[in-house]
Design an enzyme around this catalytic site. Structure first.
Site, short mmCIF file in Angstrom:
data_model
loop_
_atom_site.label_atom_id
_atom_site.label_comp_id
_atom_site.label_asym_id
_atom_site.label_seq_id
_atom_site.Cartn_x
_atom_site.Cartn_y
_atom_site.Cartn_z
N TYR A 50 25.32 42.71 13.19
CA TYR A 50 24.68 43.98 15.01
C TYR A 50 24.00 43.92 15.41
CZ TYR A 50 27.51 48.52 15.07
OH TYR A 50 28.80 49.56 14.80
N GLU A 52 23.66 45.33 18.35
CA GLU A 52 22.96 45.53 19.93
C GLU A 52 22.39 45.33 20.45
OE1 GLU A 52 22.82 49.24 18.93
OE2 GLU A 52 24.70 50.34 17.66
N ASP A 197 38.44 42.50 40.17
CA ASP A 197 39.59 42.53 39.25
C ASP A 197 40.52 41.66 38.74
OD1 ASP A 197 40.93 42.75 36.28
OD2 ASP A 197 41.58 44.81 36.76
N THR A 224 39.85 39.10 31.93
CA THR A 224 39.78 39.99 30.85
C THR A 224 39.80 37.61 29.95
OG1 THR A 224 42.23 38.71 31.10
CG2 THR A 224 41.77 41.36 31.15
N LYS A 227 43.71 35.89 28.98
CA LYS A 227 45.67 35.67 30.09
C LYS A 227 45.30 33.99 30.56
CE LYS A 227 45.44 41.13 30.85
NZ LYS A 227 45.70 41.60 31.55
N ARG A 233 41.23 38.16 22.76
CA ARG A 233 41.39 38.92 23.52
C ARG A 233 39.68 39.24 24.03
NH1 ARG A 233 46.33 39.57 22.54
NH2 ARG A 233 45.68 41.20 24.71
C1 LIG Z 1 45.32 42.90 31.85
C2 LIG Z 1 44.79 43.32 32.66
C3 LIG Z 1 43.74 44.56 32.14
C4 LIG Z 1 43.08 45.12 30.89
O1 LIG Z 1 43.12 44.26 29.97
P1 LIG Z 1 43.22 45.12 28.64
O2 LIG Z 1 42.53 44.22 27.72
O3 LIG Z 1 44.66 44.77 28.29
O4 LIG Z 1 43.06 46.03 28.57
C5 LIG Z 1 42.62 45.16 33.47
N1 LIG Z 1 42.92 44.89 34.82
C6 LIG Z 1 44.36 43.80 35.08
C7 LIG Z 1 44.56 43.71 36.57
C8 LIG Z 1 45.16 43.55 33.92
O5 LIG Z 1 46.28 42.10 34.65
#
Ligand SMILES: *Cc1c(COP(=O)(O)O)cnc(C)c1O
Length: 429
Positions: A50, A52, A197, A224, A227, A233
């Site tokens: 933990y 936090e 984003d 993220t 990807k 993740r």
């Molecule tokens: C994949 C994605 C997310 C969210 O990701 P998760 O890990 O699936 O919650 C947010 N914004 C964009 C543009 C994405 O392509």
């Protein structure tokens, strides 16, 4: 007791999934294969702790080594994305974006984001999402006659009319790059915070193959980690400016953005960070700093361009007529009269994994949309190059044209297995 002995059902499912990943062509643009070093950190005893709070300021004792791990992850993220602050605690992409919205907005406040059928993500205010209900999302679209570039005249008009507090750019199914300077200009005119984003393209930016929003004066970038960035993740929130004391409520000023963001993640939205995950993110970020990662990022795009051109040559109509990044959206209805759901199933039968996808202003519903989304990051990680892309484009079109002929699909599947056998995945597992 090890997994195999104690829980053979789960152990078998994992082995079967490994074999599925090994023997098929993984072409969902948001997926990738992490390294064995990343897997090792992810499966480590860091999960027991933990932590936090933030490095040096924790609510629990015993955080000497987790502090080292989180600090390394933060420093690496800052170096890679050329910014002053990183929060590596968001549990995934969705909570990462929620933490930003909740940091700066009150219920009912306005965000300008990309229309969902034109490429925006669920977290950009889909009506079914809690964020879509909580905040007022207004939308910009792509221009149908301009190769799918953003319609900035319309965007500027909407921004002036609705005065959003955040101008959000970012996408989940848009095959072009953004002109960040244009977004910044509009945001400055209406006094909005700029947020990019880059969930999908974080790895391509890290590898120097796509533009970095910070070079255009953006306030906040979210990505993220799983990807194109090729980690476990997770989500990272990046910003300019140094954070202050996270235990003290700061004033709502631009200088305080890093502190406001940190407090929004913890204690605003989350409790204990997943330290095994943060350790694995740190490893993935170290990988992203190596020269090989630059080669990978550029190859992802080179592969996507070849795949797109070959598909177009063979009669596939692509939204935006090509790609600048790692993905493409194919209009399978307009090309071959088959909807995206059937195309996805057909390709799965042939050993090729893609996902159904709505096209801009799709007349068909999301569960049976007009197209599919195809991407190259995972295959590029496996070592595939332009030659393989040409062959695969042929298989995709052949399979879709022969969707009602199982023997043709089986035949392609056999060839897919031959090809993937030449690019071993996790040979040591
Ligand atoms: C994949 C994605 C997310 C969210 O990701 P998760 O890990 O699936 O919650 C947010 N914004 C964009 C543009 C994405 O392509």
């Amino acid at each position: 007791m090890n997994l195999n002995t104690f829980d053979p059902e789960i152990a078998n499912a994992i082995i079967n999934e490994l074999n599925r990943q090994r023997s098929g062509l993984e072409m969902i643009p948001s997926e990738n294969f992490v390294s064995e070093a990343v897997l090792e950190a992810l499966g480590s005893i860091m999960t027991n702790k933990y932590s936090e709070g933030f490095p040096g300021r924790r609510y629990y004792g015993g955080n000497e080594f987790t502090d080292q791990v989180e600090t390394l992850a933060i420093e690496r993220a800052k170096t890679i994305f050329r910014c002053d602050h990183a929060n590596v605690q968001p549990l995934s992409g969705s909570p990462m974006n929620q933490a930003v919205y909740l940091a700066f907005l009150k219920p009912g406040d306005t965000i300008l984001g990309m229309d969902l059928s034109h490429g925006g993500h669920l977290t950009h205010g889909a009506p079914v999402s809690h964020m879509g209900k909580l905040f007022n999302f207004v939308r910009y679209k792509t221009h149908p006659e301009n190769l799918g570039k953003i319609d900035f005249d319309e965007l500027t008009r909407i921004a002036k009319e609705t005065k959003p507090k955040i101008v959000l750019c970012g996408y989940t199914s848009y095959p072009r790059d953004y002109d960040y300077a244009d977004f910044k200009k509009v945001a400055d005119e209406v006094g909005a915070i700029t947020m990019a984003d880059v969930a999908h393209i974080g790895g391509l930016i890290a590898g120097g193959a796509m533009r970095n929003p910070f070079d255009y004066g953006f306030d906040i970038v979210t990505t993220t980690t799983h990807k194109t960035l090729r980690g476990p993740r997770g989500g990272i929130i990046l910003s300019k400016g140094k954070p202050g004391n996270p235990f003290k409520e700061p004033e709502m000023t631009k200088e305080n953005i890093p502190t406001i963001l940190d407090r929004s993640v913890f204690p605003g939205l989350q409790g204990g960070p997943h330290m095994n995950n943060i350790a694995a993110i740190a490893v993935a970020l170290k990988e992203a700093m190596q020269p090989e990662f630059k080669v990978y990022a550029h190859q992802v795009i080179a592969n996507a361009k070849v795949l797109a051109n070959e598909l177009i040559k063979q009669g596939m109509k692509l939204v935006t007529d090509g790609t600048d990044n790692h993905m493409m959206v194919a209009n399978t209805i307009a090309s071959f009269g088959i909807d995206g759901t059937s195309a996805e199933k057909t390709l799965e039968h042939a050993g090729i994994t893609v996902n159904k996808q709505v096209i801009p202003d799709d007349p068909l519903p999301p569960y049976k949309p007009s197209g599919i989304r195809i991407g190259t990051p995972a295959l590029t990680t496996r070592g595939m190059k332009e030659d393989e892309m040409r062959t695969i484009a042929g298989w995709i079109v052949e399979a879709i044209k022969n969707h009602d002929k199982p023997e043709v699909l089986e035949n392609i599947h056999a060839q897919v297995k031959n090809m993937t056998a030449k690019f071993p995945l996790y040979p040591d597992l």
